[in-house]
Design a protein around this motif. Structure first.
Motif, PDB file in Angstrom:
ATOM      1  N   THR A 485       0.820  -1.219   0.000  1.00 31.94           N
ATOM      2  CA  THR A 485       0.000   0.000   0.000  1.00 31.94           C
ATOM      3  C   THR A 485       0.853   1.268   0.000  1.00 31.94           C
ATOM      4  N   LYS A 486       2.068   1.208   0.556  1.00 33.43           N
ATOM      5  CA  LYS A 486       2.910   2.411   0.533  1.00 33.43           C
ATOM      6  C   LYS A 486       3.413   2.725  -0.871  1.00 33.43           C
ATOM      7  N   THR A 487       3.357   1.758  -1.771  1.00 36.39           N
ATOM      8  CA  THR A 487       3.731   2.014  -3.165  1.00 36.39           C
ATOM      9  C   THR A 487       2.532   2.497  -3.975  1.00 36.39           C
ATOM     10  N   MET A 488       1.390   2.647  -3.308  1.00 33.94           N
ATOM     11  CA  MET A 488       0.166   3.120  -3.968  1.00 33.94           C
ATOM     12  C   MET A 488      -0.333   4.385  -3.276  1.00 33.94           C
ATOM     13  N   PRO A 489       0.416   5.497  -3.346  1.00 35.57           N
ATOM     14  CA  PRO A 489      -0.002   6.719  -2.640  1.00 35.57           C
ATOM     15  C   PRO A 489      -1.341   7.261  -3.111  1.00 35.57           C
ATOM     16  N   ARG A 490      -1.709   6.971  -4.356  1.00 41.17           N
ATOM     17  CA  ARG A 490      -2.996   7.445  -4.876  1.00 41.17           C
ATOM     18  C   ARG A 490      -4.065   6.347  -4.833  1.00 41.17           C
ATOM     19  N   GLY A 491      -3.768   5.254  -4.157  1.00 39.61           N
ATOM     20  CA  GLY A 491      -4.740   4.176  -4.026  1.00 39.61           C
ATOM     21  C   GLY A 491      -5.034   3.527  -5.357  1.00 39.61           C
ATOM     22  N   TRP A 492      -6.308   3.350  -5.669  1.00 35.70           N
ATOM     23  CA  TRP A 492      -6.722   2.636  -6.877  1.00 35.70           C
ATOM     24  C   TRP A 492      -6.222   3.314  -8.149  1.00 35.70           C
ATOM     25  N   LYS A 493      -5.918   4.596  -8.097  1.00 40.73           N
ATOM     26  CA  LYS A 493      -5.451   5.311  -9.289  1.00 40.73           C
ATOM     27  C   LYS A 493      -4.068   4.853  -9.738  1.00 40.73           C
ATOM     28  N   ASP A 494      -3.348   4.159  -8.858  1.00 47.04           N
ATOM     29  CA  ASP A 494      -2.020   3.645  -9.221  1.00 47.04           C
ATOM     30  C   ASP A 494      -2.087   2.258  -9.859  1.00 47.04           C
ATOM     31  N   ILE A 495      -3.289   1.792 -10.128  1.00 51.23           N
ATOM     32  CA  ILE A 495      -3.485   0.492 -10.767  1.00 51.23           C
ATOM     33  C   ILE A 495      -3.876   0.705 -12.224  1.00 51.23           C
ATOM     34  N   ASP A 496      -3.429  -0.181 -13.104  1.00 53.24           N
ATOM     35  CA  ASP A 496      -3.769  -0.097 -14.528  1.00 53.24           C
ATOM     36  C   ASP A 496      -4.915  -1.037 -14.913  1.00 53.24           C
ATOM     37  N   TYR A 497      -4.882  -2.257 -14.386  1.00 49.45           N
ATOM     38  CA  TYR A 497      -5.915  -3.240 -14.720  1.00 49.45           C
ATOM     39  C   TYR A 497      -6.337  -3.998 -13.465  1.00 49.45           C
ATOM     40  N   VAL A 498      -7.563  -4.475 -13.503  1.00 49.21           N
ATOM     41  CA  VAL A 498      -8.062  -5.412 -12.496  1.00 49.21           C
ATOM     42  C   VAL A 498      -8.590  -6.639 -13.231  1.00 49.21           C
ATOM     43  N   VAL A 499      -8.093  -7.808 -12.863  1.00 47.29           N
ATOM     44  CA  VAL A 499      -8.635  -9.060 -13.408  1.00 47.29           C
ATOM     45  C   VAL A 499      -9.706  -9.528 -12.423  1.00 47.29           C
ATOM     46  N   ALA A 500     -10.955  -9.230 -12.761  1.00 45.68           N
ATOM     47  CA  ALA A 500     -12.061  -9.470 -11.828  1.00 45.68           C
ATOM     48  C   ALA A 500     -12.569 -10.895 -11.998  1.00 45.68           C
ATOM     49  N   SER A 501     -11.920 -11.819 -11.345  1.00 47.46           N
ATOM     50  CA  SER A 501     -12.379 -13.210 -11.291  1.00 47.46           C
ATOM     51  C   SER A 501     -13.491 -13.314 -10.250  1.00 47.46           C
ATOM     52  N   PRO A 502     -14.185 -14.456 -10.165  1.00 49.11           N
ATOM     53  CA  PRO A 502     -15.216 -14.605  -9.128  1.00 49.11           C
ATOM     54  C   PRO A 502     -14.686 -14.336  -7.720  1.00 49.11           C
ATOM     55  N   THR A 503     -13.462 -14.780  -7.437  1.00 54.89           N
ATOM     56  CA  THR A 503     -12.885 -14.549  -6.106  1.00 54.89           C
ATOM     57  C   THR A 503     -12.675 -13.062  -5.851  1.00 54.89           C
ATOM     58  N   ILE A 539      -8.503   0.495 -15.651  1.00 58.34           N
ATOM     59  CA  ILE A 539      -8.809   1.625 -14.771  1.00 58.34           C
ATOM     60  C   ILE A 539      -8.996   2.877 -15.602  1.00 58.34           C
ATOM     61  N   ASP A 540     -10.067   3.606 -15.307  1.00 60.54           N
ATOM     62  CA  ASP A 540     -10.383   4.874 -15.984  1.00 60.54           C
ATOM     63  C   ASP A 540     -10.874   5.835 -14.918  1.00 60.54           C
ATOM     64  N   GLU A 541     -10.084   6.862 -14.640  1.00 61.82           N
ATOM     65  CA  GLU A 541     -10.419   7.767 -13.544  1.00 61.82           C
ATOM     66  C   GLU A 541     -11.711   8.529 -13.796  1.00 61.82           C
ATOM     67  N   SER A 542     -12.176   8.561 -15.029  1.00 55.67           N
ATOM     68  CA  SER A 542     -13.403   9.304 -15.332  1.00 55.67           C
ATOM     69  C   SER A 542     -14.655   8.473 -15.137  1.00 55.67           C
ATOM     70  N   THR A 543     -14.475   7.160 -14.829  1.00 51.67           N
ATOM     71  CA  THR A 543     -15.637   6.290 -14.667  1.00 51.67           C
ATOM     72  C   THR A 543     -15.919   6.060 -13.195  1.00 51.67           C
ATOM     73  N   GLY A 544     -17.056   5.510 -12.912  1.00 55.73           N
ATOM     74  CA  GLY A 544     -17.415   5.171 -11.539  1.00 55.73           C
ATOM     75  C   GLY A 544     -18.645   4.290 -11.512  1.00 55.73           C
ATOM     76  N   ASN A 545     -18.695   3.398 -10.514  1.00 54.45           N
ATOM     77  CA  ASN A 545     -19.837   2.522 -10.296  1.00 54.45           C
ATOM     78  C   ASN A 545     -20.181   1.677 -11.524  1.00 54.45           C
ATOM     79  N   THR A 546     -19.163   1.109 -12.154  1.00 52.70           N
ATOM     80  CA  THR A 546     -19.392   0.219 -13.296  1.00 52.70           C
ATOM     81  C   THR A 546     -19.069  -1.225 -12.942  1.00 52.70           C
TER      82      THR A 546
END
Length: 556
Positions: A485-503, A539-546
């Motif tokens: 988490t210390k390498t993610m000062p902006r939180g989710w904005k420091d991520i490029d992709y999420v692989v949303a598996s069922p887990t 990740i798209d900072e202009s989107t939300g609740n998708t």
């Protein structure tokens, strides 16, 4: 004197009948296994069948799980000299389990590093399954079951659809079961050497250090050791076994103490925190209460095989109820008590019941069910004559026995055929393979890309050029590991992709960074359908609740 003890019977032994000896053996079972062609042929043929059925289609079924990926990634870290885990080591389980996985997978991983993925390395579990099946056969013979009953126990343990599915997976429970069976085999040694009992204590400690839940089985192991120990030395042998088990088991807290991580403190994890977490985990409800998580787990087990579970429980109750007057019941008291203990633990109203819990009971359910079958055969084919028990088999009894076997086979075999056929033909992991291929071919610069994934895909992406730990991130660590988490000062904005598996979708509810990353992302590829789909979300900072936005169908 025969090598097979009388089977369970509900008849009362006449007062004039001499008391049965503690153990009846004409020669050690291991010697029988070396010298008896019938034992070797039977055990070898069944072992070959088990390996073929469990190995066929092993990479494609069942669905890859996050737990499998975690244990294999931790084994990879051991192989690479990166410590005991691929992230900050947390005292969730003792590390001996994945150290053994590292040893099992070292040669293929050394030959071809890209093989170090969950699907490929499931093959290593065949070694564990084979060893456990042979040990179960040896244990059955040491407990004086006839050859056919020992073979039946081996079949029930290795070819039941429930066993085929769970024993394929890279679970610590499977390795712990192997050590537990070895401990029981040594405890039931017919030669009664003291070192066998000391060895049983060492094997028991290895089982507990592989998966700590095996601790609840130790009382049943002590019963077996006491029952099969020599009267003159059993107290000494029992003391030595307990001492060996405790001293080796203390290596784990000693490890934490030497690292300064036994008790909580600032800036480090601790064994105490790990134990506290495990003891305070939210329960999954009463196993017989519809609507609870435990009830769902029970029915997932029964879906694969009702016979092994229900029949094994019934066999354990029969053996425990008749142990006072049945030599066979006393010989099988340890396995029957194991089943009873594991059943009582599962029945805790507030307990947590994971899906792999049943793995610990599988060999003992098979053993007591085979023992019950041997008892039933004894009742059908033999009868008392005066003070001596003599064979008395009529055509009627033979027909009755054949009818019972036929009825059991007609009920069991179709269910087993359907379950095992699915295991050797279905492809449940196509979405995972497709997602890994997409991330390998469609992402332009993997070394500078940060992706949240579950551990089932973590090693795939490491081999594809993503930076281990900080480039490809096990999704839990984005919220729970300060080193990440210390390498993610902006939180989710420091991520490029999420692989949303069922887990990932299921557990994101309690992980703020992961949840926000999903909500502020859009799917660019979806593999599979429905609840089992895997979404690759950018990740798209202009989107939300998708979070619920998906594309249906297969790969793009």
């Amino acid at each position: 004197m025969t090598s097979t003890l009388p089977a369970v019977t509900t008849s009362t032994v006449p007062a004039t009948r001499p008391a049965a000896p503690d153990i009846v053996h004409d020669r050690p079972p291991l010697q029988r296994l070396r010298t008896s062609r019938a034992d070797l042929l039977l055990c070898g043929a069944l072992l070959l069948a088990i390996i073929v059925v469990q190995g066929w289609n092993i990479t494609d079924y069942p669905t890859l799980s996050d737990d499998e990926g975690t244990y294999l990634a931790q084994a990879w870290a051991v192989q690479q000299g990166k410590g005991l885990a691929h992230y900050t080591y947390w005292y969730d389980h003792p590390p001996l389990g994945w150290i053994q996985i590292a040893a099992l997978t070292w040669i293929p991983a050394h030959i071809n590093p890209s093989l170090m993925t969950v699907g490929s390395m499931r093959v290593a579990m065949l070694v564990v399954s084979a060893a456990s099946a042979v040990l179960l056969y040896v244990l059955a013979r040491r407990l004086s079951l006839p050859r056919w009953a020992a073979g039946l126990a081996m079949v029930l343990f290795g070819l039941s659809p429930l066993s085929v599915v769970l024993q394929r997976e890279i679970f610590l429970d499977n390795i712990a079961v192997m050590w537990t069976l070895l401990a029981f085999c040594l405890a039931a040694s017919p030669s009664r050497h003291l070192w066998h009992h000391f060895g049983a204590g060492i094997a028991a400690a290895a089982a507990v250090l592989t998966k700590e839940t095996m601790l609840v089985v130790l009382p049943a192991l002590l019963v077996t050791m006491w029952r099969h120990g020599h009267r003159d030395t059993r107290k000494f042998a029992l003391t030595g076994a307990i001492t060996a088990c405790v001293l080796i088991g203390l290596a784990y807290p000693l490890f934490a103490l030497l690292k300064g991580e036994l008790f909580p403190g600032a800036g480090h994890v601790s064994l105490w925190d790990g134990i506290t977490y495990q003891m305070s985990r939210p329960g999954s409800g009463f196993i017989l209460d519809p609507g609870t998580g435990s009830y769902g787990v029970l029915h997932s087990w029964l879906y694969y095989d009702r016979v092994l579970i229900i029949g094994g429980l019934a066999g354990a109750l029969l053996l425990l109820a008749t142990w006072r007057w049945s030599v066979t019941a006393r010989a099988l008291a340890g396995p029957a008590l194991t089943v009873a203990i594991l059943a009582l633990v599962a029945l805790r109203p507030s307990g947590y019941l994971p899906a792999m819990y049943i793995i610990q009971a599988l060999p003992f359910l098979a053993l007591v069910l085979a023992g019950g079958a041997a008892s039933l055969a004894h009742l059908v084919l033999r009868r008392w004559r005066g003070d001596e028990e003599k064979p008395y088999v009529t055509w009627g009894r033979r027909v009755t026995a054949a009818a019972l076997v036929a009825v059991a086979a007609l009920y069991v075999l179709p269910h087993w055929y359907d379950g095992d056929r699915t295991a050797v033909t279905a492809d449940a992991n196509a979405p995972y393979r497709a997602a890994a291929t997409w991330l390998k071919t469609e992402v332009q610069d993997p070394a500078d890309t940060r992706v949240l994934v579950d551990d089932a895909l973590w090693l795939d992406l490491v081999h594809d050029g993503y930076r281990p730990g900080l480039g490809v991130i096990w999704f839990y660590k984005a919220d729970l590991d300060p080193a990440v988490t210390k390498t993610m000062p902006r939180g989710w904005k420091d991520i490029d992709y999420v692989v949303a598996s069922p887990t990932v979708r299921r557990d994101a509810v309690d992980l703020p960074n992961v949840k926000a990353a999903i909500e502020h992302s859009t799917p660019v590829a979806t593999f599979g359908k429905g609840a089992d789909r895997i979404e690759i979300r950018k990740i798209d900072e202009s989107t939300g609740n998708t979070m619920t936005t998906t594309t249906s169908g297969g790969s793009r």
